[in-house]
Scaffold this motif. Sequence first.
Motif, PDB file in Angstrom:
ATOM      1  N   GLY A   8       0.779  -1.061   0.086  1.00 29.30           N
ATOM      2  CA  GLY A   8      -0.002  -0.018   0.126  1.00 29.30           C
ATOM      3  C   GLY A   8       0.865   1.344   0.020  1.00 29.30           C
ATOM      4  O   GLY A   8       0.356   2.412   0.018  1.00 29.30           O
ATOM      5  N   GLY A   9       2.011   1.020   0.081  1.00 28.04           N
ATOM      6  CA  GLY A   9       3.173   2.458   0.188  1.00 28.04           C
ATOM      7  C   GLY A   9       3.067   2.917  -1.252  1.00 28.04           C
ATOM      8  O   GLY A   9       2.323   2.471  -2.122  1.00 28.04           O
ATOM      9  N   GLY A  10       3.525   4.193  -1.346  1.00 28.51           N
ATOM     10  CA  GLY A  10       3.562   4.971  -2.659  1.00 28.51           C
ATOM     11  C   GLY A  10       4.038   6.194  -2.486  1.00 28.51           C
ATOM     12  O   GLY A  10       4.183   6.769  -1.597  1.00 28.51           O
ATOM     13  N   LEU A  11       3.787   7.049  -3.797  1.00 25.29           N
ATOM     14  CA  LEU A  11       3.821   8.478  -3.773  1.00 25.29           C
ATOM     15  C   LEU A  11       2.394   9.191  -3.795  1.00 25.29           C
ATOM     16  O   LEU A  11       1.752   8.647  -4.468  1.00 25.29           O
ATOM     17  N   VAL A  12       2.447  10.002  -2.961  1.00 25.55           N
ATOM     18  CA  VAL A  12       1.097  10.851  -3.066  1.00 25.55           C
ATOM     19  C   VAL A  12       1.499  12.365  -2.672  1.00 25.55           C
ATOM     20  O   VAL A  12       2.533  12.645  -2.310  1.00 25.55           O
ATOM     21  N   GLN A  13       0.602  13.161  -3.194  1.00 26.40           N
ATOM     22  CA  GLN A  13       0.678  14.769  -2.904  1.00 26.40           C
ATOM     23  C   GLN A  13       0.230  15.122  -1.454  1.00 26.40           C
ATOM     24  O   GLN A  13      -0.434  14.243  -1.148  1.00 26.40           O
ATOM     25  N   ALA A  14       0.733  16.093  -1.094  1.00 21.16           N
ATOM     26  CA  ALA A  14       0.234  16.439   0.190  1.00 21.16           C
ATOM     27  C   ALA A  14      -1.149  16.745   0.191  1.00 21.16           C
ATOM     28  O   ALA A  14      -1.750  17.177  -0.603  1.00 21.16           O
ATOM     29  N   GLY A  15      -1.800  16.403   1.497  1.00 21.88           N
ATOM     30  CA  GLY A  15      -3.257  16.291   1.587  1.00 21.88           C
ATOM     31  C   GLY A  15      -3.960  14.996   1.037  1.00 21.88           C
ATOM     32  O   GLY A  15      -4.973  14.947   1.467  1.00 21.88           O
ATOM     33  N   GLY A  16      -3.078  14.344   0.529  1.00 23.82           N
ATOM     34  CA  GLY A  16      -3.656  12.966  -0.256  1.00 23.82           C
ATOM     35  C   GLY A  16      -3.855  11.951   0.937  1.00 23.82           C
ATOM     36  O   GLY A  16      -3.440  12.244   2.074  1.00 23.82           O
ATOM     37  N   SER A  17      -4.039  10.718   0.514  1.00 25.22           N
ATOM     38  CA  SER A  17      -4.288   9.503   1.390  1.00 25.22           C
ATOM     39  C   SER A  17      -3.737   8.410   0.903  1.00 25.22           C
ATOM     40  O   SER A  17      -3.564   8.121  -0.281  1.00 25.22           O
ATOM     41  N   LEU A  18      -3.405   7.354   1.951  1.00 24.63           N
ATOM     42  CA  LEU A  18      -2.893   6.037   1.422  1.00 24.63           C
ATOM     43  C   LEU A  18      -3.412   5.044   2.629  1.00 24.63           C
ATOM     44  O   LEU A  18      -3.656   5.618   3.575  1.00 24.63           O
ATOM     45  N   ARG A  19      -3.440   3.935   2.149  1.00 24.89           N
ATOM     46  CA  ARG A  19      -3.988   2.910   3.150  1.00 24.89           C
ATOM     47  C   ARG A  19      -2.725   1.842   3.093  1.00 24.89           C
ATOM     48  O   ARG A  19      -2.668   1.201   1.900  1.00 24.89           O
ATOM     49  N   LEU A  20      -2.378   1.388   4.050  1.00 19.04           N
ATOM     50  CA  LEU A  20      -1.325   0.471   4.204  1.00 19.04           C
ATOM     51  C   LEU A  20      -2.103  -0.875   4.886  1.00 19.04           C
ATOM     52  O   LEU A  20      -2.814  -0.782   5.641  1.00 19.04           O
ATOM     53  N   SER A  21      -1.434  -1.790   4.388  1.00 18.37           N
ATOM     54  CA  SER A  21      -1.957  -3.328   4.836  1.00 18.37           C
ATOM     55  C   SER A  21      -0.671  -3.991   5.261  1.00 18.37           C
ATOM     56  O   SER A  21       0.413  -3.973   4.489  1.00 18.37           O
ATOM     57  N   THR A  77      -4.337  -9.506  10.125  1.00 15.50           N
ATOM     58  CA  THR A  77      -3.940  -8.238   9.325  1.00 15.50           C
ATOM     59  C   THR A  77      -4.332  -7.013   9.799  1.00 15.50           C
ATOM     60  O   THR A  77      -5.186  -6.780  10.643  1.00 15.50           O
ATOM     61  N   VAL A  78      -3.414  -6.037   9.722  1.00 16.62           N
ATOM     62  CA  VAL A  78      -3.499  -4.641  10.560  1.00 16.62           C
ATOM     63  C   VAL A  78      -3.520  -3.763   9.159  1.00 16.62           C
ATOM     64  O   VAL A  78      -2.824  -3.835   8.246  1.00 16.62           O
ATOM     65  N   TYR A  79      -4.130  -2.611   9.304  1.00 10.46           N
ATOM     66  CA  TYR A  79      -4.463  -1.391   8.452  1.00 10.46           C
ATOM     67  C   TYR A  79      -3.799  -0.192   9.020  1.00 10.46           C
ATOM     68  O   TYR A  79      -4.123   0.007  10.337  1.00 10.46           O
ATOM     69  N   LEU A  80      -3.387   0.593   8.132  1.00 16.93           N
ATOM     70  CA  LEU A  80      -3.262   2.026   8.736  1.00 16.93           C
ATOM     71  C   LEU A  80      -3.646   2.856   7.571  1.00 16.93           C
ATOM     72  O   LEU A  80      -3.130   3.154   6.405  1.00 16.93           O
ATOM     73  N   GLN A  81      -5.049   3.610   7.795  1.00 18.48           N
ATOM     74  CA  GLN A  81      -5.210   4.481   6.752  1.00 18.48           C
ATOM     75  C   GLN A  81      -4.864   5.747   7.225  1.00 18.48           C
ATOM     76  O   GLN A  81      -4.821   6.408   8.446  1.00 18.48           O
ATOM     77  N   MET A  82      -4.223   6.488   6.370  1.00 19.91           N
ATOM     78  CA  MET A  82      -3.409   7.765   6.505  1.00 19.91           C
ATOM     79  C   MET A  82      -4.065   8.762   5.613  1.00 19.91           C
ATOM     80  O   MET A  82      -4.156   8.811   4.339  1.00 19.91           O
ATOM     81  N   ASN A  83      -4.375   9.805   6.182  1.00 24.18           N
ATOM     82  CA  ASN A  83      -5.235  10.838   5.542  1.00 24.18           C
ATOM     83  C   ASN A  83      -4.439  12.241   5.935  1.00 24.18           C
ATOM     84  O   ASN A  83      -3.749  12.218   6.770  1.00 24.18           O
ATOM     85  N   SER A  84      -4.885  13.329   4.892  1.00 25.90           N
ATOM     86  CA  SER A  84      -4.211  14.504   5.127  1.00 25.90           C
ATOM     87  C   SER A  84      -2.860  14.479   5.343  1.00 25.90           C
ATOM     88  O   SER A  84      -2.145  15.209   6.292  1.00 25.90           O
ATOM     89  N   LEU A  85      -2.185  13.590   4.457  1.00 27.17           N
ATOM     90  CA  LEU A  85      -0.570  13.596   4.524  1.00 27.17           C
ATOM     91  C   LEU A  85       0.214  14.621   4.342  1.00 27.17           C
ATOM     92  O   LEU A  85      -0.249  15.571   3.581  1.00 27.17           O
ATOM     93  N   LYS A  86       1.376  14.514   4.886  1.00 31.65           N
ATOM     94  CA  LYS A  86       2.270  15.977   4.849  1.00 31.65           C
ATOM     95  C   LYS A  86       3.720  15.613   4.483  1.00 31.65           C
ATOM     96  O   LYS A  86       3.736  14.258   4.528  1.00 31.65           O
ATOM     97  N   PRO A  87       4.507  16.330   3.792  1.00 37.59           N
ATOM     98  CA  PRO A  87       5.743  15.660   3.604  1.00 37.59           C
ATOM     99  C   PRO A  87       6.482  15.311   4.592  1.00 37.59           C
ATOM    100  O   PRO A  87       7.474  13.999   4.569  1.00 37.59           O
ATOM    101  N   GLU A  88       6.449  15.560   5.776  1.00 36.05           N
ATOM    102  CA  GLU A  88       7.012  15.149   6.952  1.00 36.05           C
ATOM    103  C   GLU A  88       6.403  13.689   7.316  1.00 36.05           C
ATOM    104  O   GLU A  88       7.516  12.942   8.139  1.00 36.05           O
ATOM    105  N   ASP A  89       5.614  13.241   6.816  1.00 36.64           N
ATOM    106  CA  ASP A  89       5.204  11.745   6.880  1.00 36.64           C
ATOM    107  C   ASP A  89       5.857  10.845   6.073  1.00 36.64           C
ATOM    108  O   ASP A  89       5.850   9.554   6.102  1.00 36.64           O
TER     109      ASP A  89
END
Length: 121
Positions: A8-21, A77-89
């Motif tokens: 689930g990792g990857g490249l996203v713009q600031a403010g975007g979302s990703l979900r890790l599994s 299985t564990v998930y991590l929903q990441m919203n409002s991502l920032k460059p420091e993440d």
Amino acid sequence: QVQLVESGGGLVQAGGSLRLSCAASGRIFSINVMGWYRQAPGKQRELVAGITNGGSTNYADSVKGRFTISRDNAKNTVYLQMNSLKPEDTAAYYCNARGVLTTPLARNDYWGQGTQVTVSS
């Protein structure tokens, strides 16, 4: 042997979302705590979020209100929903399983191989 496989990792713009599994496989009876850590270049690995098998959660202050951890005990299985991502993440994110009870009887901790999350500004 127990393996943790992240996705689930990857490249996203600031403010975007990703979900890790992260799925744990092997002859597993139970897992006490599952969590996510991250490590940015030149920095120490830090806890992002953790969740017990009863559903209690804890978060790093820097991600509270933006990230949500959850787990499916039946699927280990564990998930991590990441919203409002920032460059420091931006970091490599690692799955961790603590107190994994397996057969033959043993209780150990395990780490995944890591998945890269990059947040562009």
